[in-house]
Write a protein that holds these residues in place. Structure first.
Motif, mmCIF file in Angstrom:
data_model
loop_
_atom_site.group_PDB
_atom_site.id
_atom_site.type_symbol
_atom_site.label_atom_id
_atom_site.label_comp_id
_atom_site.label_asym_id
_atom_site.label_seq_id
_atom_site.Cartn_x
_atom_site.Cartn_y
_atom_site.Cartn_z
ATOM 1 N N LEU A 330 0.850 -1.186 0.000
ATOM 2 C CA LEU A 330 0.000 0.000 0.000
ATOM 3 C C LEU A 330 0.883 1.231 0.000
ATOM 4 N N MET A 331 0.629 2.131 -0.955
ATOM 5 C CA MET A 331 1.344 3.406 -1.030
ATOM 6 C C MET A 331 0.346 4.544 -0.888
ATOM 7 N N MET A 391 -8.007 13.245 -4.658
ATOM 8 C CA MET A 391 -9.038 12.209 -4.513
ATOM 9 C C MET A 391 -8.786 11.141 -5.575
ATOM 10 N N PHE A 392 -8.070 10.075 -5.218
ATOM 11 C CA PHE A 392 -7.786 9.018 -6.183
ATOM 12 C C PHE A 392 -7.442 7.734 -5.446
ATOM 13 N N ARG A 393 -7.619 6.632 -6.131
ATOM 14 C CA ARG A 393 -7.191 5.306 -5.664
ATOM 15 C C ARG A 393 -7.000 4.433 -6.898
ATOM 16 N N LEU A 394 -5.930 3.668 -6.903
ATOM 17 C CA LEU A 394 -5.527 2.930 -8.098
ATOM 18 C C LEU A 394 -5.007 1.564 -7.699
ATOM 19 N N GLY A 395 -5.534 0.518 -8.357
ATOM 20 C CA GLY A 395 -5.033 -0.831 -8.160
ATOM 21 C C GLY A 395 -4.075 -1.203 -9.275
ATOM 22 N N LEU A 396 -2.952 -1.825 -8.926
ATOM 23 C CA LEU A 396 -1.950 -2.265 -9.895
ATOM 24 C C LEU A 396 -1.748 -3.766 -9.754
ATOM 25 N N MET A 414 -0.670 -4.202 -5.697
ATOM 26 C CA MET A 414 -0.309 -2.939 -5.068
ATOM 27 C C MET A 414 -1.485 -1.968 -5.187
ATOM 28 N N ILE A 415 -1.689 -1.197 -4.134
ATOM 29 C CA ILE A 415 -2.711 -0.155 -4.129
ATOM 30 C C ILE A 415 -2.015 1.177 -3.899
ATOM 31 N N VAL A 416 -2.207 2.112 -4.821
ATOM 32 C CA VAL A 416 -1.662 3.461 -4.711
ATOM 33 C C VAL A 416 -2.848 4.407 -4.576
ATOM 34 N N ALA A 417 -2.880 5.189 -3.507
ATOM 35 C CA ALA A 417 -4.062 6.009 -3.248
ATOM 36 C C ALA A 417 -3.696 7.213 -2.407
ATOM 37 N N VAL A 445 3.761 -0.957 3.865
ATOM 38 C CA VAL A 445 3.065 0.322 3.738
ATOM 39 C C VAL A 445 4.111 1.414 3.564
ATOM 40 N N ILE A 446 3.958 2.221 2.521
ATOM 41 C CA ILE A 446 4.874 3.331 2.253
ATOM 42 C C ILE A 446 4.042 4.605 2.177
ATOM 43 N N VAL A 447 4.311 5.536 3.073
ATOM 44 C CA VAL A 447 3.629 6.831 3.111
ATOM 45 C C VAL A 447 4.626 7.882 2.644
#
Length: 732
Positions: A330-331, A391-396, A414-417, A445-447
């Motif tokens: 998760l990013m 405002m976004f969320r993306l599945g890879l 991976m989820i980038v949001a 988890v990478i913030v």
């Protein structure tokens, strides 16, 4: 000769293709189809596949029509019957039907059992129905079947390419997730639960502080992952990531080298020195680590699946190599533009042959033009350049040769949001129930750019962390025989790695570090030694820091307001009142919007401030009102201007006419201190709008502002301001 018995029903034309069309081929004289499907699958004894039942659903829909399967098999029976009758009088001549069956029959072993094939069909065919439940209501069953066949085709190459896990004794990935000692793990978890940590402080040169913490257990004398004799030999990467990873581990910049070592050894990390200069390397490190984790996890699963498909009936094999759901990384990042930058690095790393939905991604996330004025600073351009939508969320989804954008969360690796985008997905709405099961098996988890997330709404970040690694409410097609034991025990949060990247540290980030970063391999905090923002003013300005005390942390906002209205506001009213020759150009900086509203209402309603004219600029004020407030402040119509930190973060106005600055609280971002004091006030001094002896700064602070005070006055001075007697400290 025994009569022919039909084991399975097939549509006319034999086995159907994935899209339901018959496989090409022709019928021989015995009624057997030849071609891509082959006759062996039709005549061979018991054959089980879930796709067969799916292929014949059209037949059951029309019960009045005669089955095409029955027609084809009746023709085959007639053909075989003719062969038997024609050969009955030929004496010792061999029966062609018998010869055909012997040819199609699998070769027997010495024990009389059929020889086991290298690949089995059943392990791939059966999960099709499970994947139908695994996807959402509008999921792609066809896509899942393609992935199954692709995974099967990769099993052979994986078995050959993936080395034995025991070959690398110092492999951090294997040791952290698979090859850990159960008794020591229990002791570490007990120590973490009891908040028992052992700290190790060190310096990286003269400008960096490194604090390492590990669970306090008697048997552990060294911090896992940082044994002095391990070095780079303790890391194992996929070949395509090897060069980039080793380059990061040998970086000449010591803090970045320490950051890479901690991240790649699966420790929790808080890095509070992200900057424009090292942003590229930080993204590269995050991409290498995330991709290596995804591909190594996938290789291990495929390798074990291949071994399970080849095991003997009496052989007992058990592999615990999976979580409840597929997403593993998760990013979180602030804007779509920052997402594009990270995705570009990810694609550059994995070099896929195919990128599905890439055009849609470019159209909805990328933006070529930036309409910024020339006075905007570089860090503002970097953050808000391109598409600044938060405002976004993306599945890879990653496969051996392809990357799919906008994959469903339960089918994503991976989820980038953004925090806002993911929060809305977790909360649900009137038409969709709350669902956070896809976060149950997150392992990394990478913030990134945490300081920007603070200015948006940090509550969303905390909400997401509250819903990480919880037990799922539904199975989602999970094979529980393959789930790791610590997932089943509810201990996944102790194995999750959290990486927080920020330009500076702040209390909310520290709270995550203390309460949510519970890694059994320990955690690392890398912080710079601050010189202090007061040292970079450019012009000599008197800066006075006023300390106030509070009885309780919960009452600190009230005590701050009381100190302001009793110690600062009376003199401000006296010098700023209209008709009394009052001083103009006082900028009142407000870090929090709640304090801004409180002070604004007091200035508007208090009888003591009825002769004071003031304006206000906040993040919620329209552009037209901002222009009016700036104009009135510059011309002197408003002697006081209230200005919030979030308004400065999102707009970066360059205010003119500032002759005095009062900081109701210190800004979180030290860059803002330089821009407000050295920029706004310094420009007025340079333009001779105010004499340098009359220009001054007044800052309010308490002991709760420790981190902000350190960035403002420097690491060598801030402790003395908190501990010395007196409450007034002057700097020039």
């Amino acid at each position: 000769m025994a009569p022919f018995r039909r084991e399975k029903s097939y549509p006319r034309g034999g086995i159907q293709s994935r899209r339901g069309r018959p496989v090409a081929g022709r019928t021989n004289r015995n009624g057997v189809r030849s071609g891509n499907a082959g006759a062996s699958a039709t005549l061979n004894a018991p054959f089980q596949a879930s796709r067969v039942d799916e292929a014949v659903y059209n037949i059951s829909e029309n019960p009045d029509a005669k089955s095409d399967n029955e027609d084809s098999h009746e023709e085959a029976k007639e053909s075989f019957s003719l062969d038997e009758s024609s050969d009955s009088d030929s004496g010792p001549k061999k029966n062609p039907y018998h010869v055909l069956l012997q040819t199609l029959k699998p070769q027997a072993t010495s024990h009389g059992e059929p020889k086991r094939k290298r690949r089995k069909i059943e392990p791939v065919e059966v999960p099709v129905s499970l994947h139908a439940e695994y996807t959402e209501a509008n999921g792609d069953l066809e896509e899942t079947q393609v992935d199954d066949r692709e995974a099967l085709s990769e099993e052979d190459s994986v078995v050959e390419s993936v080395e034995d896990d025991n070959a690398a004794k110092l492999d951090y990935f294997t040791r952290h997730f698979a090859d850990h000692d159960e008794s020591e793990t229990v002791k570490r978890i007990q120590a973490i639960t009891g908040n028992l940590w052992v700290a190790e402080n060190s310096r990286a040169g003269a400008s960096w502080s490194i604090i390492r913490r590990r669970p306090s257990i008697p048997q552990s004398s060294k911090l896992s992952g940082h044994d002095k004799d391990s070095g780079p030999l303790g890391f194992k990467f996929k070949p395509k990531f090897e060069r980039a990873a080793q380059g990061l581990l040998s970086d000449p910049n010591e803090p970045l080298k320490q950051l890479s070592t901690a991240v790649l050894s699966y420790q929790d990390v808080l890095f509070s020195a992200r900057s424009l200069e090292n942003a590229g390397k930080v993204r590269r490190l995050a991409s290498v680590h995330a991709l290596n984790h995804i591909f190594r996890t996938r290789d291990k699963v495929l390798k074990h699946s291949a071994r399970l498909s080849k095991k003997d009936h009496d052989e007992e094999l058990e592999f615990r190599d999976q979580g409840f759901t597929r997403p593993k990384v998760l990013m979180l990042m602030p804007t779509r533009h920052s997402c594009v930058k990270m995705i570009d690095v990810l694609i550059d790393m994995c070099e896929p042959e195919q990128q599905e939905n890439k055009k849609r991604f470019q159209e909805s996330y990328a933006k070529a033009e930036d309409n910024f004025s020339v006075d905007k600073p570089e860090d503002f351009r970097d953050l808000f350049g391109g598409n600044d939508d938060d405002m976004f969320r993306l599945g890879l989804k990653f496969t051996r040769k392809a990357v799919k954008f906008f994959s469903q969360f339960y089918n994503s690796d991976m989820i980038v949001a953004s925090p806002l985008g993911l929060r809305t997905a977790l909360s649900g709405d009137k038409n969709k129930k709350q669902d956070y099961d896809f976060l149950s098996s997150i392992e990394v988890v990478i913030v990134d750019q945490s300081e920007a997330l603070l200015m948006q709404n940090w509550e969303h970040v905390e909400y997401i962390f509250e819903h990480l690694n919880l037990q799922p409410k539904e199975t989602h097609g999970c094979d529980f025989s393959r789930v790791r034991s610590w997932y089943l025990d509810g201990h996944a949060r102790y194995f999750r790695q959290t990486v927080l990247l920020s330009a500076f540290n702040f209390p909310s980030l520290n709270r995550l570090y203390t309460q949510k970063m519970l890694n059994i391999d320990g955690k690392v905090k890398i912080s710079p030694i601050c010189k202090g923002a007061i040292m970079d003013m450019g012009v000599p300005i008197k800066q006075t820091f006023s300390r106030f005390d509070f009885a309780d942390p919960a009452s600190e906002p009230d005590d701050r307001f009381t100190y302001f209205t009793s110690a600062i506001l009376p003199s401000l009213v006296k010098t700023s009142s209209r008709g009394l020759g009052g001083q103009q150009g006082t900028l009142l900086f407000m870090p929090l919007y709640a304090d801004f509203v409180r002070v604004r209402n007091h200035l508007a309603s208090s009888s003591s401030t009825q002769h004071v004219s003031f304006g206000s600029i906040s993040e919620y004020v329209s552009v037209k009102e901002v222009a009016r407030a700036r104009s009135h402040f510059l011309t002197g119509r408003h002697s006081i201007l209230l200005y919030t930190e979030r308004a400065h973060h999102f707009r970066r106005y360059h205010l003119k006419g500032v002759k005095r600055v009062i900081l109701y609280g210190l800004p979180e971002n030290p860059v803002f201190y330089r821009e407000i004091v050295g920029g706004f006030l310094g420009s007025s001094i340079a333009q001779a709008a105010v004499d340098s002896h009359r220009a001054n700064v007044r800052c309010l602070f308490s002991k709760l502002d420790l981190l902000k005070l350190e960035r403002s006055v420097g690491s060598e001075r801030y402790l003395s301001l908190l501990s010395e007697k007196g409450d007034m400290f002057d700097f020039t």
